[in-house]
Design a protein around this motif. Structure first.
Motif, PDB file in Angstrom:
ATOM      1  N   GLU A  36      -2.595  -4.233   3.642  1.00  0.00           N
ATOM      2  CA  GLU A  36      -3.156  -3.825   2.357  1.00  0.00           C
ATOM      3  C   GLU A  36      -3.669  -2.394   2.443  1.00  0.00           C
ATOM      4  O   GLU A  36      -4.009  -1.893   3.508  1.00  0.00           O
ATOM      5  CB  GLU A  36      -4.314  -4.756   1.971  1.00  0.00           C
ATOM      6  N   ASN A  37      -3.740  -1.751   1.301  1.00  0.00           N
ATOM      7  CA  ASN A  37      -4.438  -0.480   1.198  1.00  0.00           C
ATOM      8  C   ASN A  37      -5.936  -0.782   1.250  1.00  0.00           C
ATOM      9  O   ASN A  37      -6.431  -1.581   0.461  1.00  0.00           O
ATOM     10  CB  ASN A  37      -4.070   0.205  -0.122  1.00  0.00           C
ATOM     11  N   SER A 237       2.044  -2.672  -4.341  1.00  0.00           N
ATOM     12  CA  SER A 237       0.980  -3.340  -3.588  1.00  0.00           C
ATOM     13  C   SER A 237       0.321  -2.431  -2.572  1.00  0.00           C
ATOM     14  O   SER A 237      -0.873  -2.559  -2.304  1.00  0.00           O
ATOM     15  CB  SER A 237       1.537  -4.571  -2.868  1.00  0.00           C
ATOM     16  N   LYS A 238       1.087  -1.520  -1.960  1.00  0.00           N
ATOM     17  CA  LYS A 238       0.603  -0.786  -0.798  1.00  0.00           C
ATOM     18  C   LYS A 238       0.015   0.569  -1.185  1.00  0.00           C
ATOM     19  O   LYS A 238      -1.196   0.746  -1.256  1.00  0.00           O
ATOM     20  CB  LYS A 238       1.746  -0.627   0.210  1.00  0.00           C
ATOM     21  N   ALA A 243      -2.227  -4.694  -4.572  1.00  0.00           N
ATOM     22  CA  ALA A 243      -1.698  -5.947  -4.027  1.00  0.00           C
ATOM     23  C   ALA A 243      -2.054  -7.132  -4.918  1.00  0.00           C
ATOM     24  O   ALA A 243      -1.274  -8.075  -5.061  1.00  0.00           O
ATOM     25  CB  ALA A 243      -2.230  -6.167  -2.611  1.00  0.00           C
TER      26      ALA A 243
END
Length: 374
Positions: A36-37, A237-238, A243
């Motif tokens: 995840e970021n 998402s990234k 996400a």
């Protein structure tokens, strides 16, 4: 009434004994396991998202635009800016609830009973599950020891198997390995005639982590116009830190996109999802402000691990695969006991760590030193 045992239900034979996919979801201080970021969307982005959702709230009694052309046009414009690709329009773009659903659409359209999808291991662990769910035969080739692809061996294997679809992640997950553009060209040329009954093999380059690639690493989007059987998948998402919004998409020739429209469920992308994605795209620079910082943290993490004698795969993603360990689970558990959750995935004896904030990476380094003594 007690729950009916699964054994009393007509579950498909190939699903008996299978477990749902999923990484551990644990409440620990440092979540570095699912790429995840680590940075939340900025306040101005949250405000725009909230306002955009509120704007569609009054029409939620109606179905959304099932072809979501405004969102597709926004995504096409973003891809042209980000990758230097040209000529992309809404007709070249498809989107769904995460790139997982995009991939499933691809196999529903081009796979199925009597057909084969292949990739080259180690790679994303969901690929064989897409194959299973679409009743498509799964074949996995191999990579070099450094996790790169040997183009000649890859092409030879494709020519032998004659798959309907080839899935190649670039950067690859879990290794982070990027695919050189020359290899994309070579494999795409070969795939023009290797599909069922002399048709093309659909070549899918999965660029979920493309925004994190190192400077000078081109996107397969730049050669999209050369190959009508090529699709390049992306996700919000990234790099977009979305996400939780579940928005994935791909770019391909309009004819290929039209094939995916056949298999999508009616109104599969909700009005809320479309509004969130379009609002996020209006704030691309703000949402991706930390991408460069994450690249810097990644490179620092790789250097630190190598200085301590670990083998680390070359990575263009927001994670690093490192090892080897005699007992990787014991190391994983030791880190977890210290509040750091990473991932047991990929080749045996190796672990993968997602790149987090500066503080999270410091916590990871400290915990790993305690667990391994390095």
């Amino acid at each position: 009434m007690p729950d009916t045992p699964v054994t009393d239900l007509p579950l498909r034979a190939d699903l008996v004994g299978q477990q749902p996919y999923g990484a551990p979801q644990l409440d620990v201080p440092h979540l570095l396991n699912v790429n995840e970021n680590p940075y939340s969307p900025p306040p101005e982005v949250i405000e725009d998202i909230a306002a955009s959702v509120a704007a569609v709230g009054g029409s939620l009694n109606r179905y959304p635009d099932r072809d979501f052309r405004d969102l597709r046009a926004d995504l096409a414009a973003y891809l042209e800016r980000e990758s230097a690709a040209t000529g992309l329009t809404a007709d070249h773009v498809w989107a769904a609830n995460g790139s997982n659903e995009v991939m499933l659409h691809l196999l529903q359209a081009f796979g199925g009973p009597g057909r084969t999808v292949m990739s080259f291991a180690p790679t994303y662990s969901m690929y064989p599950e897409y194959a299973r769910d679409s009743l498509t035969t799964w074949v996995a080739g191999t990579r070099r020891e450094d996790h790169s692809l040997d183009p000649e061996a890859t092409i030879a294997h494709i020519e032998q198997v004659r798959p309907a679809v080839v899935l190649l992640a670039s950067p690859n997950n879990p290794t982070g390995t990027a695919l050189p553009l020359a290899d994309v060209h070579a494999i795409a040329r070969a795939c023009a005639t290797t599909g069922p009954d002399g048709a093309a093999t659909v070549l899918v380059i999965d660029e979920a982590y493309a925004e994190f690639r190192r400077s000078g690493t081109p996107s397969a989007l730049t050669v999209l116009a050369d190959y009508p059987h090529l699709a390049v998948a992306r996700t919000m998402s990234k790099a977009f830190a979305l996400a939780g919004a579940r928005v994935g998409y791909l770019a391909a020739a309009p004819r290929l996109v039209d094939c995916l429209r056949i298999v999508r469920l009616p109104y599969h992308l909700s009005a809320v999802t479309q509004a969130v994605a379009r609002a996020a795209l209006r704030h691309t620079d703000a949402l991706q402000a930390q991408v460069a910082q994450l690249r810097t943290e990644r490179d620092a993490c790789v250097s630190w691990l190598r200085e301590r004698g670990f083998t680390v795969a070359e990575t263009d993603a927001n994670f690093a695969l490192f090892g080897p360990f005699e007992d990787r689970h014991a190391v994983w558990q030791g880190l977890l006991d210290r509040g750091v959750l990473i991932r047991e995935t990929g080749p045996q004896q190796f672990l993968r760590v997602s790149i987090g904030t500066e503080a999270e990476m410091a916590a990871f380094r400290g915990a790993l030193k305690e667990v391994t003594g390095r």
